[in-house]
Write an enzyme that holds these catalytic residues in place. Structure first.
Site, mmCIF file in Angstrom:
data_model
loop_
_atom_site.group_PDB
_atom_site.id
_atom_site.type_symbol
_atom_site.label_atom_id
_atom_site.label_comp_id
_atom_site.label_asym_id
_atom_site.label_seq_id
_atom_site.Cartn_x
_atom_site.Cartn_y
_atom_site.Cartn_z
ATOM 1 N N ASP A 38 -1.856 2.153 53.271
ATOM 2 C CA ASP A 38 -2.177 3.268 54.526
ATOM 3 C C ASP A 38 -1.866 2.856 55.834
ATOM 4 O O ASP A 38 -1.385 1.912 56.010
ATOM 5 C CB ASP A 38 -3.828 3.428 54.537
ATOM 6 C CG ASP A 38 -4.441 3.922 53.515
ATOM 7 O OD1 ASP A 38 -4.059 4.612 52.683
ATOM 8 O OD2 ASP A 38 -5.810 3.322 53.081
ATOM 9 N N TYR A 66 -4.511 -9.459 49.146
ATOM 10 C CA TYR A 66 -4.944 -8.848 50.274
ATOM 11 C C TYR A 66 -5.657 -9.584 51.282
ATOM 12 O O TYR A 66 -6.330 -10.432 50.745
ATOM 13 C CB TYR A 66 -5.570 -7.406 50.281
ATOM 14 C CG TYR A 66 -4.742 -6.248 49.471
ATOM 15 C CD1 TYR A 66 -4.131 -5.484 50.317
ATOM 16 C CD2 TYR A 66 -5.060 -6.250 48.261
ATOM 17 C CE1 TYR A 66 -3.392 -4.464 49.632
ATOM 18 C CE2 TYR A 66 -4.220 -5.249 47.484
ATOM 19 C CZ TYR A 66 -3.293 -4.405 48.087
ATOM 20 O OH TYR A 66 -2.915 -3.330 47.545
ATOM 21 N N ASP A 80 -12.747 3.197 56.514
ATOM 22 C CA ASP A 80 -12.138 2.048 57.328
ATOM 23 C C ASP A 80 -12.395 2.805 58.749
ATOM 24 O O ASP A 80 -12.851 3.592 59.008
ATOM 25 C CB ASP A 80 -10.452 2.141 56.851
ATOM 26 C CG ASP A 80 -9.803 3.403 57.158
ATOM 27 O OD1 ASP A 80 -10.141 4.252 58.060
ATOM 28 O OD2 ASP A 80 -8.656 3.541 56.686
ATOM 29 N N ARG A 171 -10.444 -0.729 50.530
ATOM 30 C CA ARG A 171 -11.514 0.211 51.475
ATOM 31 C C ARG A 171 -12.959 0.267 50.808
ATOM 32 O O ARG A 171 -14.004 0.308 51.223
ATOM 33 C CB ARG A 171 -10.913 1.602 51.938
ATOM 34 C CG ARG A 171 -9.877 1.064 52.966
ATOM 35 C CD ARG A 171 -9.512 2.766 53.456
ATOM 36 N NE ARG A 171 -8.618 3.364 52.336
ATOM 37 C CZ ARG A 171 -8.572 4.697 51.972
ATOM 38 N NH1 ARG A 171 -9.476 5.613 52.700
ATOM 39 N NH2 ARG A 171 -7.745 5.025 51.010
#
Length: 293
Positions: A38, A66, A80, A171
């Site tokens: 994103d 991540y 988010d 997310r």
């Protein structure tokens, strides 16, 4: 131009925009990446060039790692911080409560993707339906969280390191952790640190690439498949494979493969492409040919 570049995608642009920039820099029309990040997210984005783009789909199946920063007490429509706030609650979460909540998300779990995602429902992207204000029933999917570590926690903000299977939405994970704690949560930062055996420390910044130096950062496409079993073939088999022919197990020195197993096919040091074990027909079938013999 053929091979791959390990790009450290900057914040604020889409993966599509980053790939387009590399397409212009490398003057190569065939360019593809392995897993969208994103605009909010930064980090490792392997990008393939030329015939090597056929390998992008294979790398999509790789596990990914991540680091995410999460803010408690806020829920947004995108899951988010870039989204519209839909709820706010007071936060009184202890470190022990947070650690207990994180334990619930380790291993195989069911996860519902966010409505603002590129997944399709009846042929239409979910984010397009969301922008139209339509209510959509999104099916939960099984994912796997290999590891989930709390890196920092202060006030209403915490940071986690996640190693997970393909198809995992960080997310959504942050949203679900907030729901488990009863106060809601939204992701504020995200960095992809590893995928497919590659690490972000080896990635190059988009700002450091030019038309003059981009070839200096091109890696051989085979490096993306180092984890696959290597199959050595003869010159005749190399010609056959390159021309789209399957390889009989009878003519291979070792053919002890799991059905459907992906394989790196090579003649000497030359990487030809990827095959897969077709045990029913006792042969290596072709997944993709990258280099002609």
């Amino acid at each position: 131009m053929q091979g791959l570049i390990l790009l450290n995608k900057p914040k604020g642009i889409t993966s599509f925009s980053a790939v387009n920039k590399l397409k212009w820099l490398g003057q190569e029309k065939r360019v593809g990446h392995t897993g969208t990040l994103d605009p909010l997210a930064t980090g490792l984005l392997p990008v393939f060039f030329g015939r090597a783009t056929a390998l992008a789909g294979i790398m999509l199946d790789a596990d990914k790692s991540y680091i995410a920063e999460v803010k408690l007490g806020i829920t947004t429509d995108t899951c988010d911080i870039t989204g519209t706030v839909s709820a706010e609650k007071s936060v009184s979460v202890t470190r022990e409560q947070l650690l207990e909540a994180l334990e619930k998300f380790k291993g195989k779990i069911m996860q519902t993707p966010p409505i603002y995602s590129a997944l399709k429902k009846d042929g239409v992207r979910l984010y397009e339906l969301a922008r139209q204000g339509k209510t959509v029933d999104i099916e939960a999917r099984e994912i796997r969280i290999n590891s989930l570590e709390l890196l920092a926690f202060e006030g209403d903000t915490f940071k986690i390191a996640v190693d997970c299977s393909k198809g995992t939405y960080i997310r959504s994970l942050c949203r679900d952790i907030g729901d488990a704690l009863g106060c809601g949560a939204t992701m504020t930062e995200l960095i992809r640190t590893a995928t497919g055996g590659f690490d972000i420390k080896d990635a190059v910044s988009l700002d450091d690439l030019t038309r003059e130096n981009i070839t200096d950062f091109i890696l051989p496409e085979e490096t993306a498949l180092a984890y696959l079993t290597e199959v050595k073939v003869t010159e005749k088999q190399a010609v056959r494979f390159s021309n789209g022919g399957q390889l009989s197990y009878e003519r291979l020195k070792n053919a002890d493969f799991a059905d459907g197993q992906l394989l790196r096919v090579k003649f000497g040091d030359k990487f030809l492409g990827v095959g897969y074990a077709d045990n029913a027909n006792a042969q290596i079938a072709i997944k993709c040919v990258i280099n002609q013999w």
